[in-house]
Design a protein around this motif. Structure first.
Motif, PDB file in Angstrom:
ATOM      1  N   MET A  96       0.844  -1.185   0.000  1.00 31.27           N
ATOM      2  CA  MET A  96       0.000   0.000   0.000  1.00 31.27           C
ATOM      3  C   MET A  96       0.887   1.246   0.000  1.00 31.27           C
ATOM      4  O   MET A  96       1.952   1.251   0.607  1.00 31.27           O
ATOM      5  N   ILE A  97       0.405   2.280  -0.677  1.00 36.91           N
ATOM      6  CA  ILE A  97       1.103   3.568  -0.694  1.00 36.91           C
ATOM      7  C   ILE A  97       0.146   4.654  -0.212  1.00 36.91           C
ATOM      8  O   ILE A  97      -1.069   4.516  -0.334  1.00 36.91           O
ATOM      9  N   SER A  98       0.696   5.722   0.314  1.00 35.45           N
ATOM     10  CA  SER A  98      -0.114   6.854   0.784  1.00 35.45           C
ATOM     11  C   SER A  98      -0.095   7.953  -0.261  1.00 35.45           C
ATOM     12  O   SER A  98       0.965   8.318  -0.771  1.00 35.45           O
ATOM     13  N   ILE A  99      -1.284   8.475  -0.573  1.00 35.39           N
ATOM     14  CA  ILE A  99      -1.434   9.573  -1.525  1.00 35.39           C
ATOM     15  C   ILE A  99      -2.455  10.557  -0.960  1.00 35.39           C
ATOM     16  O   ILE A  99      -3.088  10.291   0.058  1.00 35.39           O
ATOM     17  N   ILE A 100      -2.642  11.677  -1.671  1.00 36.35           N
ATOM     18  CA  ILE A 100      -3.647  12.677  -1.298  1.00 36.35           C
ATOM     19  C   ILE A 100      -4.423  13.055  -2.550  1.00 36.35           C
ATOM     20  O   ILE A 100      -3.848  13.213  -3.629  1.00 36.35           O
ATOM     21  N   VAL A 101      -5.733  13.224  -2.402  1.00 34.64           N
ATOM     22  CA  VAL A 101      -6.579  13.753  -3.468  1.00 34.64           C
ATOM     23  C   VAL A 101      -7.029  15.136  -3.023  1.00 34.64           C
ATOM     24  O   VAL A 101      -7.576  15.293  -1.931  1.00 34.64           O
ATOM     25  N   ALA A 102      -6.772  16.152  -3.862  1.00 36.15           N
ATOM     26  CA  ALA A 102      -7.060  17.537  -3.484  1.00 36.15           C
ATOM     27  C   ALA A 102      -7.977  18.211  -4.501  1.00 36.15           C
ATOM     28  O   ALA A 102      -7.859  17.993  -5.706  1.00 36.15           O
ATOM     29  N   TYR A 103      -8.874  19.051  -3.972  1.00 41.97           N
ATOM     30  CA  TYR A 103      -9.772  19.852  -4.803  1.00 41.97           C
ATOM     31  C   TYR A 103     -10.064  21.145  -4.058  1.00 41.97           C
ATOM     32  O   TYR A 103     -10.246  21.146  -2.836  1.00 41.97           O
ATOM     33  N   THR A 104     -10.114  22.238  -4.795  1.00 40.43           N
ATOM     34  CA  THR A 104     -10.332  23.543  -4.186  1.00 40.43           C
ATOM     35  C   THR A 104     -11.398  24.310  -4.952  1.00 40.43           C
ATOM     36  O   THR A 104     -11.408  24.319  -6.176  1.00 40.43           O
ATOM     37  N   THR A 105     -12.288  24.953  -4.200  1.00 32.06           N
ATOM     38  CA  THR A 105     -13.238  25.904  -4.767  1.00 32.06           C
ATOM     39  C   THR A 105     -12.935  27.248  -4.116  1.00 32.06           C
ATOM     40  O   THR A 105     -12.151  27.308  -3.166  1.00 32.06           O
ATOM     41  N   PRO A 106     -13.553  28.334  -4.573  1.00 28.00           N
ATOM     42  CA  PRO A 106     -13.312  29.617  -3.907  1.00 28.00           C
ATOM     43  C   PRO A 106     -13.699  29.594  -2.430  1.00 28.00           C
ATOM     44  O   PRO A 106     -13.154  30.337  -1.626  1.00 28.00           O
ATOM     45  N   GLU A 107     -14.621  28.717  -2.059  1.00 26.04           N
ATOM     46  CA  GLU A 107     -15.100  28.675  -0.679  1.00 26.04           C
ATOM     47  C   GLU A 107     -14.435  27.617   0.189  1.00 26.04           C
ATOM     48  O   GLU A 107     -14.454  27.715   1.407  1.00 26.04           O
ATOM     49  N   ILE A 130     -14.606  11.957  -3.331  1.00 26.22           N
ATOM     50  CA  ILE A 130     -14.637  13.418  -3.387  1.00 26.22           C
ATOM     51  C   ILE A 130     -15.812  13.911  -4.237  1.00 26.22           C
ATOM     52  O   ILE A 130     -16.329  14.997  -4.014  1.00 26.22           O
ATOM     53  N   MET A 131     -16.245  13.083  -5.184  1.00 25.93           N
ATOM     54  CA  MET A 131     -17.365  13.488  -6.041  1.00 25.93           C
ATOM     55  C   MET A 131     -18.686  13.527  -5.277  1.00 25.93           C
ATOM     56  O   MET A 131     -19.630  14.165  -5.717  1.00 25.93           O
ATOM     57  N   GLU A 132     -18.740  12.879  -4.117  1.00 26.34           N
ATOM     58  CA  GLU A 132     -19.932  12.985  -3.277  1.00 26.34           C
ATOM     59  C   GLU A 132     -20.001  14.368  -2.622  1.00 26.34           C
ATOM     60  O   GLU A 132     -21.077  14.914  -2.427  1.00 26.34           O
ATOM     61  N   GLN A 133     -18.836  14.940  -2.294  1.00 23.87           N
ATOM     62  CA  GLN A 133     -18.784  16.282  -1.705  1.00 23.87           C
ATOM     63  C   GLN A 133     -18.932  17.368  -2.761  1.00 23.87           C
ATOM     64  O   GLN A 133     -19.441  18.445  -2.480  1.00 23.87           O
TER      65      GLN A 133
END
Length: 90
Positions: free
Chosen positions: A1-12, A36-39
């Motif tokens: 297993m490897i550790s990663i991050i998924v990031a997404y930014t909106t103005p808010e 993340i697509m649920e958020q």
């Protein structure tokens, strides 16, 4: 297993989701597993652009330990037009 991050930014809001995935995991699979697509229902895999540490990659790219997947939003205004508007405001 490897550790990663998924990031997404909106103005808010800015979201970074840490994940542990198998070594042969693709960018697309990691995004799906992050949920993340649920958020952010505006994220559609069919037409998003993604990168790893600001370097554009394809959804079928394999991940490495420590990668940070960045999901990019479409531009809301042309950067050249924004500079013109700012210069006129001065």
């Amino acid at each position: 297993m490897i550790s990663i991050i998924v990031a997404y930014t909106t103005p808010e809001k800015q979201v970074q989701i840490p994940l542990s995935v198998e070594e042969n995991c693709t960018v697309e699979l990691a995004i799906k597993r992050s949920k993340i697509m649920e958020q952010f229902p505006e994220i559609k895999l069919a037409n998003i652009r993604v990168g790893i540490y600001s370097q554009p990659v394809k959804l079928d790219s394999n991940l490495q330990a420590g990668d940070r997947i960045e999901i990019y939003r479409p531009l809301t205004i042309d950067p050249k037009e924004l500079r013109r508007l700012k210069s006129r405001a001065r």
